[in-house]
Design an enzyme around this catalytic site. Structure first.
Site, mmCIF file in Angstrom:
data_model
loop_
_atom_site.group_PDB
_atom_site.id
_atom_site.type_symbol
_atom_site.label_atom_id
_atom_site.label_comp_id
_atom_site.label_asym_id
_atom_site.label_seq_id
_atom_site.Cartn_x
_atom_site.Cartn_y
_atom_site.Cartn_z
ATOM 1 N N GLU A 145 60.698 -60.661 -130.528
ATOM 2 C CA GLU A 145 61.800 -61.234 -131.188
ATOM 3 C C GLU A 145 61.944 -62.523 -130.332
ATOM 4 O OE1 GLU A 145 64.771 -58.257 -132.784
ATOM 5 O OE2 GLU A 145 65.661 -59.985 -132.214
ATOM 6 N N CYS A 175 66.257 -68.608 -127.926
ATOM 7 C CA CYS A 175 66.623 -67.515 -127.123
ATOM 8 C C CYS A 175 65.162 -66.613 -126.970
ATOM 9 C CB CYS A 175 67.423 -66.736 -127.759
ATOM 10 S SG CYS A 175 67.867 -65.184 -127.042
ATOM 11 N N CYS A 235 62.390 -53.113 -123.505
ATOM 12 C CA CYS A 235 63.342 -53.331 -122.483
ATOM 13 C C CYS A 235 63.642 -51.858 -121.729
ATOM 14 C CB CYS A 235 64.801 -54.265 -122.776
ATOM 15 S SG CYS A 235 65.659 -54.228 -121.129
ATOM 16 N N CYS A 288 70.570 -50.589 -122.131
ATOM 17 C CA CYS A 288 72.023 -50.564 -122.188
ATOM 18 C C CYS A 288 72.596 -49.913 -123.463
ATOM 19 C CB CYS A 288 72.345 -52.248 -122.262
ATOM 20 S SG CYS A 288 71.876 -52.964 -120.685
ATOM 21 N N CYS A 334 72.870 -52.148 -126.987
ATOM 22 C CA CYS A 334 71.646 -52.844 -127.398
ATOM 23 C C CYS A 334 70.653 -52.404 -128.288
ATOM 24 C CB CYS A 334 71.247 -53.532 -125.888
ATOM 25 S SG CYS A 334 69.799 -54.430 -126.120
ATOM 26 N N GLY A 347 64.214 -57.821 -123.048
ATOM 27 C CA GLY A 347 63.726 -57.459 -121.904
ATOM 28 C C GLY A 347 64.636 -57.958 -120.808
ATOM 29 N N SER A 351 69.222 -64.960 -117.581
ATOM 30 C CA SER A 351 70.297 -64.048 -117.686
ATOM 31 C C SER A 351 69.953 -62.639 -117.304
ATOM 32 C CB SER A 351 70.869 -64.007 -119.105
ATOM 33 O OG SER A 351 71.926 -63.018 -119.216
ATOM 34 N N LEU A 353 78.094 -59.045 -116.660
ATOM 35 C CA LEU A 353 78.863 -57.959 -116.195
ATOM 36 C C LEU A 353 79.068 -56.822 -117.133
ATOM 37 C CD1 LEU A 353 81.391 -59.768 -113.680
ATOM 38 C CD2 LEU A 353 79.366 -58.184 -113.044
ATOM 39 N N CYS A 388 70.159 -58.549 -130.455
ATOM 40 C CA CYS A 388 69.155 -58.705 -129.837
ATOM 41 C C CYS A 388 68.216 -57.319 -130.004
ATOM 42 C CB CYS A 388 69.104 -58.833 -128.391
ATOM 43 S SG CYS A 388 67.926 -58.231 -127.341
HETATM 44 S S1 SF4 Z 1 67.565 -56.404 -123.657
HETATM 45 FE FE1 SF4 Z 1 69.444 -56.777 -122.195
HETATM 46 S S2 SF4 Z 1 70.915 -55.887 -123.182
HETATM 47 FE FE2 SF4 Z 1 69.246 -54.987 -123.909
HETATM 48 S S3 SF4 Z 1 68.668 -53.085 -122.837
HETATM 49 FE FE3 SF4 Z 1 67.754 -54.941 -121.812
HETATM 50 S S4 SF4 Z 1 68.788 -55.501 -120.397
HETATM 51 FE FE4 SF4 Z 1 70.106 -54.557 -121.612
#
Ligand code: SF4
Length: 368
Positions: free
Chosen positions: A119, A132, A139, A143, A146, A186, A216, A240, A358
């Protein structure tokens, strides 16, 4: 691709074209695409092909400004040479899907050479065009809030696959990209080498100011220091998302191995090594981390930091039941941080209407 290898080491491919050994991706025995290479590297390469040095500048212009996708596109080159190097990949993706929100935000699904889909998002405002970019296919950080994290991890992206995303958005919008943020799929610090190379190419070859590039991270122990050692004058942001360790572990599983205090210490080291400030990002989840006491706790951690906090009201996804806070709750959080003299902004949601978070678009197209 920087040094010229002896001819005996140069493998022959395609129509007997000779490719320097360092242009071969050893892991796959495939040719390394040219996208992401500097003017110097491209000039060396054309000379290795027996061409005059000025063709390096022409090649650079055709790749980065004119959007060449293959040597067949580069009509200024002699036909015979174009045919000879026809197998050398430029490294551009193909468009798999495009989705435009009413506010002008465009989401792209791009297909890589091996068929993997990533993406990318183009975000226009009156003064800017921000891209972006993704740094990985999927990833591994998982998280909890996400959509990308829910889909698992496939592989790191390569330098050219990151630079390609910027060119793709630039070409689609027909205007220059002003800013690039590594906030797509990622964790960039898990793919640090390719990300640093891509940053250098986006800055020097695509021509976007390095301070307009943002990396980031959710924080990988030791990698923030490694990034600092590259002395890039980028904008650096740390997600954070929580005001204490227990909350952070709940949202970001890897936080169990990287306590909040250790993360903040490494951020202080980053500031010392680079002389650049760190931006902290904080996703606001209704009823979970958006209460005034969380803001007080966050302010306590950031005391003494030259910093800026970017609050991100959550975009709900179907996989989990986290919710977006009310505007009143968001403003209360802002007020508390400002009372503690912390610079704060609230990110405006873009493309909220359709698969805005995302990883959501890729998931909705059953690609994970
Ligand atoms: S893309 Fe970013 S928010 Fe999503 S799981 Fe990976 S590190 Fe976490």
């Amino acid at each position: 691709m920087s040094a010229t290898p002896p001819l005996s080491q140069v493998p022959a491919v395609g129509n007997n074209v000779q490719i320097p050994a360092e242009m071969l991706d050893q892991s796959k025995s495939a040719l390394t695409p040219l996208l992401g290479a500097s003017l110097t590297q491209l000039t060396e390469w054309v000379q290795q092909q027996g061409q005059p040095a000025y063709r390096g500048r022409q090649l650079h212009g055709w790749i980065y400004q004119k959007g060449a996708r293959s040597f067949g596109d580069i009509t200024v080159f002699p036909k015979q040479w174009r045919e000879t190097v026809a197998d050398v990949p430029i490294g551009r993706s193909t468009l798999h899907y495009r989705s435009e929100a009413p506010d002008g935000t465009v989401k792209y699904l791009l297909r890589m050479a091996d068929g993997q889909i990533i993406e990318t998002v183009g975000i226009p405002t009156s003064k800017r065009l921000t891209v972006c970019v993704s740094s990985q296919v999927g990833c591994p950080m998982a998280c909890d809030f996400c959509a990308t994290g829910k889909g698992g991890f496939t592989r790191n992206l390569k330098r050219h696959e990151i630079v390609d995303q910027v060119l793709t958005v630039q070409e689609d919008f027909g205007q220059r990209v002003s800013n690039v943020v590594f906030m797509g799929m990622g964790e960039p610090l898990l793919n640090l080498e390719a990300v640093v190379e891509a940053v250098q190419s986006i800055n020097q070859d695509v021509g976007i100011g390095v301070r307009s590039l943002t990396i980031s991270t959710v924080g990988i122990a030791g990698r923030i220091r490694q990034l600092a050692e590259h002395q890039l004058q980028i904008t650096f942001a740390v997600s954070l998302h929580a005001s204490n360790q227990a909350l952070r572990e709940q949202l970001i599983p890897s936080a169990k191995r990287y306590p909040l205090e250790a993360l903040l210490d490494e951020c202080r080291e980053y500031v010392q090594l680079t002389g650049r400030r760190v931006t902290f990002e904080y996703i606001l989840l209704a009823g979970l981390n958006d209460l005034p006491e969380h803001a007080v706790e966050l302010a306590g951690h950031l005391r003494g930091f030259q910093t800026h906090v970017n609050l991100i009201p959550y975009n709900p996804i179907s996989e989990v039941d986290y919710q977006r806070p009310s505007p009143r709750r968001i403003q209360d959080f802002v007020d508390v941080l400002q009372q503690h003299h912390i610079a704060v902004s609230v990110r405006r949601s873009r493309g909220l209407e359709k698969d805005a978070a995302c990883g959501q678009l890729r998931a909705s197209k059953s690609l994970v």
